[in-house]
Design a protein around this motif. Structure first.
Motif, PDB file in Angstrom:
ATOM      1  N   VAL A  57       0.854  -1.191   0.000  1.00 29.43           N
ATOM      2  CA  VAL A  57       0.000   0.000   0.000  1.00 29.43           C
ATOM      3  C   VAL A  57       0.886   1.235   0.000  1.00 29.43           C
ATOM      4  CG1 VAL A  57      -1.921  -1.139   1.193  1.00 29.43           C
ATOM      5  CG2 VAL A  57      -0.160   0.055   2.535  1.00 29.43           C
ATOM      6  N   ASP A  58       0.281   2.364  -0.375  1.00 31.61           N
ATOM      7  CA  ASP A  58       1.016   3.623  -0.388  1.00 31.61           C
ATOM      8  C   ASP A  58       1.053   4.282   0.984  1.00 31.61           C
ATOM      9  OD1 ASP A  58       1.593   3.708  -3.233  1.00 31.61           O
ATOM     10  OD2 ASP A  58      -0.564   4.054  -3.512  1.00 31.61           O
ATOM     11  N   ALA A  59       0.094   3.922   1.838  1.00 27.63           N
ATOM     12  CA  ALA A  59       0.047   4.534   3.165  1.00 27.63           C
ATOM     13  C   ALA A  59      -0.879   3.743   4.072  1.00 27.63           C
ATOM     14  CB  ALA A  59      -0.426   5.989   3.081  1.00 27.63           C
ATOM     15  N   ALA A  60      -0.654   3.881   5.366  1.00 26.45           N
ATOM     16  CA  ALA A  60      -1.541   3.301   6.376  1.00 26.45           C
ATOM     17  C   ALA A  60      -1.568   4.237   7.570  1.00 26.45           C
ATOM     18  CB  ALA A  60      -1.060   1.915   6.805  1.00 26.45           C
ATOM     19  N   LEU A  61      -2.651   4.191   8.313  1.00 28.74           N
ATOM     20  CA  LEU A  61      -2.715   4.923   9.571  1.00 28.74           C
ATOM     21  C   LEU A  61      -2.374   3.947  10.688  1.00 28.74           C
ATOM     22  CD1 LEU A  61      -5.758   7.390   9.722  1.00 28.74           C
ATOM     23  CD2 LEU A  61      -3.319   7.888   9.690  1.00 28.74           C
ATOM     24  N   VAL A  62      -1.307   4.205  11.380  1.00 32.48           N
ATOM     25  CA  VAL A  62      -0.845   3.349  12.476  1.00 32.48           C
ATOM     26  C   VAL A  62      -0.454   4.268  13.632  1.00 32.48           C
ATOM     27  CG1 VAL A  62      -0.034   1.572  10.883  1.00 32.48           C
ATOM     28  CG2 VAL A  62       1.554   3.336  11.666  1.00 32.48           C
ATOM     29  N   TYR A  63      -0.015   3.683  14.735  1.00 40.14           N
ATOM     30  CA  TYR A  63       0.477   4.495  15.835  1.00 40.14           C
ATOM     31  C   TYR A  63       1.882   5.000  15.520  1.00 40.14           C
ATOM     32  CZ  TYR A  63      -3.380   2.476  18.491  1.00 40.14           C
ATOM     33  OH  TYR A  63      -4.620   2.082  18.918  1.00 40.14           O
ATOM     34  N   ARG A  64       2.209   6.154  16.045  1.00 36.15           N
ATOM     35  CA  ARG A  64       3.536   6.703  15.767  1.00 36.15           C
ATOM     36  C   ARG A  64       4.630   5.818  16.364  1.00 36.15           C
ATOM     37  NH1 ARG A  64       4.108  12.241  19.399  1.00 36.15           N
ATOM     38  NH2 ARG A  64       3.892  11.307  21.465  1.00 36.15           N
ATOM     39  N   THR A  65       4.296   5.069  17.422  1.00 33.97           N
ATOM     40  CA  THR A  65       5.284   4.152  17.991  1.00 33.97           C
ATOM     41  C   THR A  65       5.603   3.022  17.028  1.00 33.97           C
ATOM     42  OG1 THR A  65       3.481   2.982  19.112  1.00 33.97           O
ATOM     43  CG2 THR A  65       4.669   4.644  20.380  1.00 33.97           C
ATOM     44  N   ASP A  66       4.650   2.637  16.199  1.00 27.38           N
ATOM     45  CA  ASP A  66       4.891   1.592  15.204  1.00 27.38           C
ATOM     46  C   ASP A  66       5.786   2.113  14.086  1.00 27.38           C
ATOM     47  OD1 ASP A  66       3.185  -0.632  16.232  1.00 27.38           O
ATOM     48  OD2 ASP A  66       1.636   0.876  16.004  1.00 27.38           O
ATOM     49  N   VAL A  67       5.599   3.379  13.720  1.00 26.85           N
ATOM     50  CA  VAL A  67       6.486   3.998  12.732  1.00 26.85           C
ATOM     51  C   VAL A  67       7.904   4.025  13.277  1.00 26.85           C
ATOM     52  CG1 VAL A  67       7.015   6.116  11.481  1.00 26.85           C
ATOM     53  CG2 VAL A  67       4.642   5.372  11.716  1.00 26.85           C
ATOM     54  N   GLU A  68       8.047   4.391  14.542  1.00 25.34           N
ATOM     55  CA  GLU A  68       9.363   4.441  15.184  1.00 25.34           C
ATOM     56  C   GLU A  68       9.997   3.055  15.208  1.00 25.34           C
ATOM     57  OE1 GLU A  68      12.571   6.285  17.188  1.00 25.34           O
ATOM     58  OE2 GLU A  68      10.784   7.232  16.324  1.00 25.34           O
TER      59      GLU A  68
END
Length: 260
Positions: A190-201
């Motif tokens: 996918v081009d994007a997902a909404l996740v928690y910022r801790t998951d991005v980190e």
């Protein structure tokens, strides 16, 4: 440290380790933190995977007689499993709603403690090939988009931010927990997902994060509590104390969580 992710597959394993550990960790035999031992089973939100894994190692080091066994998943699914009788000592939820489901069934009698808070962030593959710029892109049909299922905490939070922004989302997929949504991004599906910022980190250089102002409207409180029928009640109480300690808070802060 072992991690158990699906109750249906793992119940026999959990029951086996509980049987093996109950003799040394029974609350009727020990009354203090110095006597914490046996197997400790923790059901925790998927977004806590990295931090709780680290804290579990620290807890085991502080209590050499303890083995921490995790079941990570969507808080809604974990709450249902607990209410159906899955053996567990501690529940850490990504939303008060799912903790309340367990309390309503009498599975939690102690007062839950909010130990961290989290907020959403847009995750995109490294290099942002879909050229995502903000939340408005989730209302478009062109990008490939992933969201969490509405019944899980990250999905409920996304519904709140879309309502706040006046956006009707156009997801290509809805995933059963936040880690599954993030995986869609790391694999380039996918081009994007909404996740928690801790998951991005936690994903490191595999993804990039994009903040958006509406995220402050959907901050998730994370409550934790020992379970009423915990096979290892002494270890459960000690673990909850540890998770809410100043030492644990430094681990959460480094991962991007907000303090309560």
């Amino acid at each position: 440290m072992r991690k158990i992710r699906e109750w249906g597959v793992a119940t026999a394993t959990v029951l086996a380790v509980v049987t093996a550990g109950c003799g040394s960790g029974d609350a009727t035999e020990h009354t203090g933190a110095d006597h914490v031992s046996g197997t400790l089973i923790v059901f925790a939100a998927a977004s806590l995977t990295e931090t709780f894994t680290e804290l579990g190692k620290q807890f085991e080091a502080a209590h050499p007689g303890v083995e921490v066994v995790y079941s990570f998943g969507a808080s809604s699914a974990l709450a249902e499993q607990i209410n159906q009788g899955a053996p567990a000592d501690v529940f850490a939820s990504a939303a008060p709603k799912n903790m309340q489901q367990v309390r309503d069934k009498g599975s939690v009698t102690a007062t839950p403690v909010t130990f961290v808070r989290n907020r959403l962030e847009i995750a995109v593959p490294k290099g942002n090939p879909g050229r995502i710029t903000g939340l408005a892109d989730f209302g478009k049909t062109e990008p490939k988009l992933a969201l969490c299922a509405k019944q899980v905490p990250c999905g409920a939070a996304t519904e709140t931010v879309f309502e706040t922004a006046g956006i009707t989302p156009q997801p290509d997929t809805r995933e059963q927990d936040v880690k599954a949504a993030l995986t869609k991004v790391t694999l380039g599906e996918v081009d994007a997902a909404l996740v928690y910022r801790t998951d991005v980190e936690a994903a490191g250089d595999k993804v990039e994060g994009i903040d958006f102002p509406e995220s402050v409207k959907a901050i998730n409180d994370y409550p934790v509590a020992p379970l009423a029928h915990a096979p290892n009640a002494v270890a459960a109480a000690a673990f909850v104390d540890f998770v809410t300690s100043e030492k644990a808070q430094s681990v959460f802060a480094a991962a991007g969580f907000d303090t309560p």
